[in-house]
Scaffold this motif. Structure first.
Motif, PDB file in Angstrom:
ATOM      1  N   ILE A  85       0.871  -1.167   0.000  1.00 21.22           N
ATOM      2  CA  ILE A  85       0.000   0.000   0.000  1.00 21.22           C
ATOM      3  C   ILE A  85       0.909   1.218   0.000  1.00 21.22           C
ATOM      4  O   ILE A  85       1.767   1.369   0.869  1.00 21.22           O
ATOM      5  N   CYS A  86       0.729   2.051  -1.002  1.00 24.49           N
ATOM      6  CA  CYS A  86       1.606   3.201  -1.175  1.00 24.49           C
ATOM      7  C   CYS A  86       1.344   4.228  -0.073  1.00 24.49           C
ATOM      8  O   CYS A  86       0.197   4.613   0.162  1.00 24.49           O
ATOM      9  N   ASN A  87       2.406   4.646   0.600  1.00 24.63           N
ATOM     10  CA  ASN A  87       2.264   5.629   1.672  1.00 24.63           C
ATOM     11  C   ASN A  87       1.923   7.023   1.152  1.00 24.63           C
ATOM     12  O   ASN A  87       1.548   7.893   1.931  1.00 24.63           O
ATOM     13  N   ALA A  88       2.059   7.232  -0.142  1.00 29.82           N
ATOM     14  CA  ALA A  88       1.731   8.543  -0.696  1.00 29.82           C
ATOM     15  C   ALA A  88       0.259   8.620  -1.084  1.00 29.82           C
ATOM     16  O   ALA A  88      -0.453   9.529  -0.670  1.00 29.82           O
ATOM     17  N   CYS A  89      -0.212   7.643  -1.877  1.00 27.32           N
ATOM     18  CA  CYS A  89      -1.564   7.746  -2.434  1.00 27.32           C
ATOM     19  C   CYS A  89      -2.524   6.752  -1.799  1.00 27.32           C
ATOM     20  O   CYS A  89      -3.715   6.782  -2.088  1.00 27.32           O
ATOM     21  N   ASN A  90      -2.003   5.876  -0.947  1.00 31.46           N
ATOM     22  CA  ASN A  90      -2.832   4.904  -0.231  1.00 31.46           C
ATOM     23  C   ASN A  90      -3.472   3.866  -1.149  1.00 31.46           C
ATOM     24  O   ASN A  90      -4.404   3.182  -0.760  1.00 31.46           O
ATOM     25  N   LEU A 107       6.503   3.349  -1.672  1.00 31.65           N
ATOM     26  CA  LEU A 107       5.975   4.334  -2.618  1.00 31.65           C
ATOM     27  C   LEU A 107       5.937   3.735  -4.015  1.00 31.65           C
ATOM     28  O   LEU A 107       6.868   3.029  -4.409  1.00 31.65           O
ATOM     29  N   HIS A 108       4.864   4.037  -4.763  1.00 34.76           N
ATOM     30  CA  HIS A 108       4.898   3.786  -6.200  1.00 34.76           C
ATOM     31  C   HIS A 108       6.047   4.597  -6.800  1.00 34.76           C
ATOM     32  O   HIS A 108       6.364   5.682  -6.296  1.00 34.76           O
ATOM     33  N   VAL A 109       6.601   4.110  -7.900  1.00 33.15           N
ATOM     34  CA  VAL A 109       7.655   4.877  -8.566  1.00 33.15           C
ATOM     35  C   VAL A 109       7.114   6.245  -8.992  1.00 33.15           C
ATOM     36  O   VAL A 109       7.756   7.276  -8.803  1.00 33.15           O
ATOM     37  N   GLY A 110       5.907   6.247  -9.547  1.00 31.65           N
ATOM     38  CA  GLY A 110       5.307   7.512  -9.982  1.00 31.65           C
ATOM     39  C   GLY A 110       5.084   8.474  -8.822  1.00 31.65           C
ATOM     40  O   GLY A 110       5.235   9.686  -8.969  1.00 31.65           O
ATOM     41  N   CYS A 111       4.724   7.943  -7.665  1.00 27.58           N
ATOM     42  CA  CYS A 111       4.504   8.801  -6.496  1.00 27.58           C
ATOM     43  C   CYS A 111       5.833   9.334  -5.960  1.00 27.58           C
ATOM     44  O   CYS A 111       5.910  10.474  -5.502  1.00 27.58           O
ATOM     45  N   ALA A 112       6.869   8.501  -6.016  1.00 31.57           N
ATOM     46  CA  ALA A 112       8.176   8.933  -5.506  1.00 31.57           C
ATOM     47  C   ALA A 112       8.708  10.117  -6.306  1.00 31.57           C
ATOM     48  O   ALA A 112       9.417  10.962  -5.768  1.00 31.57           O
TER      49      ALA A 112
HETATM   50 ZN   LIG Z   1       1.256   5.842  -4.803  1.00 29.54          ZN
END
Ligand SMILES: [Zn+2]
Ligand SMILES: [Zn+2]
Ligand SMILES: [Zn+2]
Ligand SMILES: [Zn+2]
Ligand SMILES: [Zn+2]
Ligand SMILES: [Zn+2]
Length: 244
Positions: A85-90, A107-112
């Protein structure tokens, strides 16, 4: 040309996206590879494709959102269920992640690599990236939830958001942009200075002052990867135990 990428057992061939002649999803970020201006890295026998920026994502980043530890690029999640579960976008992810195994931070790569600031036609001012929605406490309001000013859906305040503080205009990261800025937060990256401005750095919490510079030598990185491997092995042994 062909080359070996660490995330895949076979050689990858680099194409222009339009040469594929079909819509495919990136195996790194699960988003479509429909950008015709950049390359797509492909293993056709496996239906495995990578955006250029996903294929070239740094093996680790020193991300200002997680200052204590570097985040290491993992080709697939090591958690039970093979999702993180991505800590940025959940949102869940099943492919590449930037991971701190010690903190189970992913983190997703895109979110990072979200841009530090963006502009959106729905708002006249620049929007800054925040690692959590900066809520203005209001009587009777729920501080765990805001509403996205673009899609009008719930915006969890612990998730990342693009915000204009002066207007209290807060939106989901995905509603604000689909831009990715690869190359952020690497050693000597000039862009990393940008995050020390009044926007996200103020929200990054913790130490304050200048960003914590974590210098990692090749040896330290190797040691870290080794440690991670041990943890992954321990985890898969535990999973095997559960199956029995
Ligand atoms: Zn994300
Ligand atoms: Zn991708
Ligand atoms: Zn393959
Ligand atoms: Zn950590
Ligand atoms: Zn939204
Ligand atoms: Zn504004």
């Amino acid at each position: 040309m062909e080359y070996k990428h660490f995330s895949h057992p076979h050689n990858l061939i680099i194409h222009r996206a339009y040469e594929l002649g079909k819509q495919v999803n990136c195996s790194g970020c699960d988003f479509p590879c429909d950008n015709t201006t950049t390359a797509v890295h492909a293993c056709h026998q496996c239906n495995f494709f990578l955006h250029d920026h996903c294929a070239n994502a740094a093996r680790y980043v020193k991300h200002p959102c997680h200052k204590p530890h570097p985040l290491i690029l993992l080709p697939y999640p090591t958690y039970a269920g093979s999702t993180f579960i991505c800590n940025a976008c959940n949102r869940p992810g099943r492919s590449f992640s930037y991971c701190c195994a010690l903190c189970e931070f992913d983190l997703h790569v895109g979110c990072a690599f979200l841009p530090v600031s963006v502009t959106h036609r729905d708002h006249e001012h620049e929007l800054g990236l925040y690692y959590g929605v900066p809520v203005v406490p209001r009587r009777g309001s729920n501080i765990d939830q805001e509403y996205c000013n673009i899609c009008k859906n719930v915006l969890e305040t612990r998730n990342w958001a693009y915000c204009c503080r002066s207007c209290d205009f807060n939106v989901h990261t995905a509603c604000a942009t689909n831009e990715v800025v690869p190359g952020l937060y690497q050693d000597n990256s000039p862009e990393s200075g940008a995050v020390e401005g009044p926007g996200p750095a103020a929200q990054a919490g913790g130490s304050g002052g200048n960003g914590v510079e974590l210098e990692l030598t090749e040896d330290e990185l190797a040691a870290m990867l080794f440690e991670l491997k041990l943890q992954m092995m321990a985890q898969s042994i535990a999973t095997m135990g559960n199956i029995k």
